[in-house]
Scaffold this motif. Structure first.
Motif, mmCIF file in Angstrom:
data_model
loop_
_atom_site.group_PDB
_atom_site.id
_atom_site.type_symbol
_atom_site.label_atom_id
_atom_site.label_comp_id
_atom_site.label_asym_id
_atom_site.label_seq_id
_atom_site.Cartn_x
_atom_site.Cartn_y
_atom_site.Cartn_z
ATOM 1 N N SER A 37 4.573 -5.389 4.756
ATOM 2 C CA SER A 37 4.633 -4.047 5.321
ATOM 3 C C SER A 37 4.892 -4.076 6.819
ATOM 4 O O SER A 37 4.181 -4.771 7.561
ATOM 5 C CB SER A 37 3.307 -3.325 5.038
ATOM 6 O OG SER A 37 3.093 -2.262 5.914
ATOM 7 N N GLN A 83 13.979 -8.398 -1.148
ATOM 8 C CA GLN A 83 14.219 -7.006 -1.529
ATOM 9 C C GLN A 83 13.581 -6.081 -0.501
ATOM 10 O O GLN A 83 12.497 -6.359 0.016
ATOM 11 C CB GLN A 83 13.636 -6.726 -2.913
ATOM 12 C CG GLN A 83 14.268 -7.557 -4.022
ATOM 13 C CD GLN A 83 13.672 -7.227 -5.377
ATOM 14 O OE1 GLN A 83 13.386 -6.069 -5.672
ATOM 15 N NE2 GLN A 83 13.473 -8.246 -6.212
ATOM 16 N N GLU A 84 14.266 -4.982 -0.241
ATOM 17 C CA GLU A 84 13.830 -4.047 0.796
ATOM 18 C C GLU A 84 13.634 -2.658 0.202
ATOM 19 O O GLU A 84 14.444 -2.194 -0.605
ATOM 20 C CB GLU A 84 14.882 -3.995 1.901
ATOM 21 C CG GLU A 84 14.562 -3.044 3.029
ATOM 22 C CD GLU A 84 15.640 -3.018 4.097
ATOM 23 O OE1 GLU A 84 15.575 -2.119 4.956
ATOM 24 O OE2 GLU A 84 16.551 -3.871 4.066
ATOM 25 N N GLU A 85 12.569 -1.986 0.607
ATOM 26 C CA GLU A 85 12.331 -0.624 0.169
ATOM 27 C C GLU A 85 13.366 0.312 0.775
ATOM 28 O O GLU A 85 13.672 0.233 1.975
ATOM 29 C CB GLU A 85 10.926 -0.175 0.580
ATOM 30 C CG GLU A 85 10.564 1.214 0.096
ATOM 31 C CD GLU A 85 9.183 1.654 0.545
ATOM 32 O OE1 GLU A 85 8.677 2.671 0.005
ATOM 33 O OE2 GLU A 85 8.605 0.999 1.432
ATOM 34 N N ASP A 101 3.936 -6.538 -1.367
ATOM 35 C CA ASP A 101 5.032 -6.571 -0.407
ATOM 36 C C ASP A 101 4.536 -6.843 1.006
ATOM 37 O O ASP A 101 3.332 -6.812 1.283
ATOM 38 C CB ASP A 101 5.785 -5.241 -0.435
ATOM 39 C CG ASP A 101 6.507 -4.997 -1.748
ATOM 40 O OD1 ASP A 101 6.732 -5.984 -2.477
ATOM 41 O OD2 ASP A 101 6.830 -3.830 -2.042
ATOM 42 N N GLU A 138 11.128 -0.979 6.687
ATOM 43 C CA GLU A 138 9.801 -0.629 6.191
ATOM 44 C C GLU A 138 9.170 -1.789 5.416
ATOM 45 O O GLU A 138 8.706 -2.749 6.025
ATOM 46 C CB GLU A 138 9.873 0.628 5.337
ATOM 47 C CG GLU A 138 8.516 1.245 5.021
ATOM 48 C CD GLU A 138 7.812 1.809 6.250
ATOM 49 O OE1 GLU A 138 6.578 1.973 6.180
ATOM 50 O OE2 GLU A 138 8.460 2.094 7.261
ATOM 51 N N ASN A 139 9.165 -1.746 4.094
ATOM 52 C CA ASN A 139 8.538 -2.775 3.274
ATOM 53 C C ASN A 139 9.578 -3.710 2.688
ATOM 54 O O ASN A 139 10.643 -3.270 2.252
ATOM 55 C CB ASN A 139 7.742 -2.138 2.135
ATOM 56 C CG ASN A 139 6.469 -1.480 2.625
ATOM 57 O OD1 ASN A 139 6.120 -1.563 3.804
ATOM 58 N ND2 ASN A 139 5.778 -0.807 1.730
ATOM 59 N N SER A 180 9.893 -7.380 0.052
ATOM 60 C CA SER A 180 9.180 -8.177 -0.937
ATOM 61 C C SER A 180 8.585 -9.415 -0.276
ATOM 62 O O SER A 180 8.948 -9.790 0.842
ATOM 63 C CB SER A 180 10.119 -8.578 -2.063
ATOM 64 O OG SER A 180 11.207 -9.339 -1.562
ATOM 65 N N TYR A 222 13.579 3.067 2.255
ATOM 66 C CA TYR A 222 12.738 4.049 2.947
ATOM 67 C C TYR A 222 12.623 3.637 4.405
ATOM 68 O O TYR A 222 12.623 2.446 4.733
ATOM 69 C CB TYR A 222 11.354 4.083 2.284
ATOM 70 C CG TYR A 222 10.304 4.920 3.000
ATOM 71 C CD1 TYR A 222 10.164 6.275 2.728
ATOM 72 C CD2 TYR A 222 9.448 4.337 3.934
ATOM 73 C CE1 TYR A 222 9.185 7.046 3.374
ATOM 74 C CE2 TYR A 222 8.471 5.092 4.581
ATOM 75 C CZ TYR A 222 8.347 6.438 4.303
ATOM 76 O OH TYR A 222 7.385 7.187 4.940
#
Length: 410
Positions: free
Chosen positions: A114, A169-171, A112, A161-162, A164, A173
């Protein structure tokens, strides 16, 4: 409002011998880090300063080394321009994603994207730009474009945050750590570009993470959140010693935030922008809580890595970066307030770090000590990080109002 206070003549920050000692320690640290060079950037070194087999260029080490080598070059230390240029080339080449944009975490070119690492790209690019190196401006422009298009959330006033590799796609978080380093990077971007928008964004991050969360919890930094910025107090309860997202509170980040709040206050005032009173108040609160709770927390000297929500030690290892940030925060608060307590802490942290972390036999600093304050490697094997220790020897010698590279360039 003044951003500096008179220092007592007996302050170590006023002592020519102490300033010379800091400079000498910087000159001891730099040569050790030279060995981290690999074809595709910079890689982690072992405890003796050697590259393990196989050694892979990583974005975290490449950006931090590039930043530090830029600082060395700006100071007029010969031999670091070529290493700085190598870092710029790696960030424009092997570690850059030419298909989707942004940067890979390492030369294996997978995984991913960051926010934490991209903040360091912006910091390295800003420092390289202040060093006047070829390609630095293009790297800086690209780093800014990626931050603005992919990570900055205007609605949240903070970084996502993170994401892909293809950004699709997104984390789910949000992290205080990545946003803390974004604050550091944004201060540097403001200096490198002359655009005060970055100061305003840094203030929005600090207001959310520190004034909105930490200050209301007794100045304990909350590290982990969901996408709605609701705190996740049990996050990583099963991975308590994670090097980047540990469970509980991380006193080292409280020190780091305290220093950054003071830099932000000074930068806002220098730009003739409003600097809220809470910046100083929260910096003092963060430092007081972290030093009270983390120092000698288990009966032995040193600052523990993490605490639970009752301020009890969780991971008792002593990490070098925590102490480096405590040194820098004490120096910043001493310069800002002139209060003797910060002088005492500054000396305390240096006495401990010089006797325990500085490795005069194999070079650099031990990155981790165990509960008996002996060298260990359960969390941080080897000595891959120049960034924290090198900044700890520079920041006490510099004013609050400029980012590191800009202050050194003046």
């Amino acid at each position: 409002m003044r951003t500096v206070a008179p220092l007592h003549p007996d302050s170590w920050l006023q002592k020519p011998a102490h300033i010379a000692w800091l400079a000498a320690e910087g000159m001891r640290l730099l040569p050790f880090a030279r060995a981290s060079r690999v074809d595709q950037g910079f890689a982690a070194l072992d405890a003796c300063g050697r590259l393990p087999e196989p050694a892979c260029a990583e974005l975290i080490h490449t950006t931090r080394m590039t930043h530090c080598f830029a600082l060395a070059h700006i100071q007029g230390i010969p031999g670091y321009a070529e290493l700085l240029d190598h870092g710029i080339g790696a960030l424009q080449g092997a570690l850059r994603d030419t298909e989707f944009g942004g940067w890979f975490a390492d030369a294996a070119r997978a995984g991913d994207k960051s926010a934490y690492l991209h903040a360091f790209v912006a910091l390295a690019a800003s420092s390289a730009r202040m060093a006047g190196r070829p390609g630095a401006q293009a790297l800086l422009d690209e780093a800014i474009a990626v931050l603005e298009a992919r990570f900055w959330s205007e609605e949240e006033g903070a970084l996502r945050e993170n994401l892909s590799r293809d950004w699709g796609q997104e984390e789910a978080y949000r992290g205080a750590n990545s946003n803390m380093h974004a604050t550091e990077a944004f201060l540097a971007l403001a200096d490198a570009t002359g655009d005060t928008l970055w100061l305003q964004r840094a203030l929005r991050i600090a207001e959310r993470v520190i004034h909105g969360h930490a200050a209301t919890r007794g100045h304990v930094v909350v590290e982990h959140f969901d996408q709605e910025w609701e705190a996740l107090p049990d996050y990583n309860d099963d991975r308590r010693a994670d090097p980047f997202r540990p469970y509980g509170s991380t006193p080292g980040h409280s020190f780091e935030w305290a220093r950054l709040l003071l830099h932000l206050e000074a930068a806002l005032q220098a730009a003739e922008l409003p600097a809220p009173d809470w910046l100083l108040a929260d910096a003092c609160g963060l430092f007081a809580r972290a030093s009270r709770d983390a120092w000698n927390a288990d009966g032995a000297p040193g600052l523990v890595y993490t605490l639970d929500w009752a301020s009890q030690p969780v991971v008792r290892a002593r990490l070098h970066w925590v102490h480096a940030e405590a040194i820098a925060a004490a120096a910043a608060l001493l310069k800002r307030t002139g209060e003797p307590a910060y002088e005492d802490w500054y000396r305390c942290f240096w006495e401990f770090s010089a006797s325990r972390f500085m490795d005069l036999q194999n070079g650099s600093w031990h990155h981790e000590l165990d509960t008996s304050n002996q060298p260990a490697s359960s969390i941080w094997p080897g000595k891959p990080d120049l960034y924290h220790a090198y900044q700890a020897i520079l920041l006490p010698r510099l004013p609050l109002a400029k980012s590191l590279a800009t202050a050194l360039a003046v």
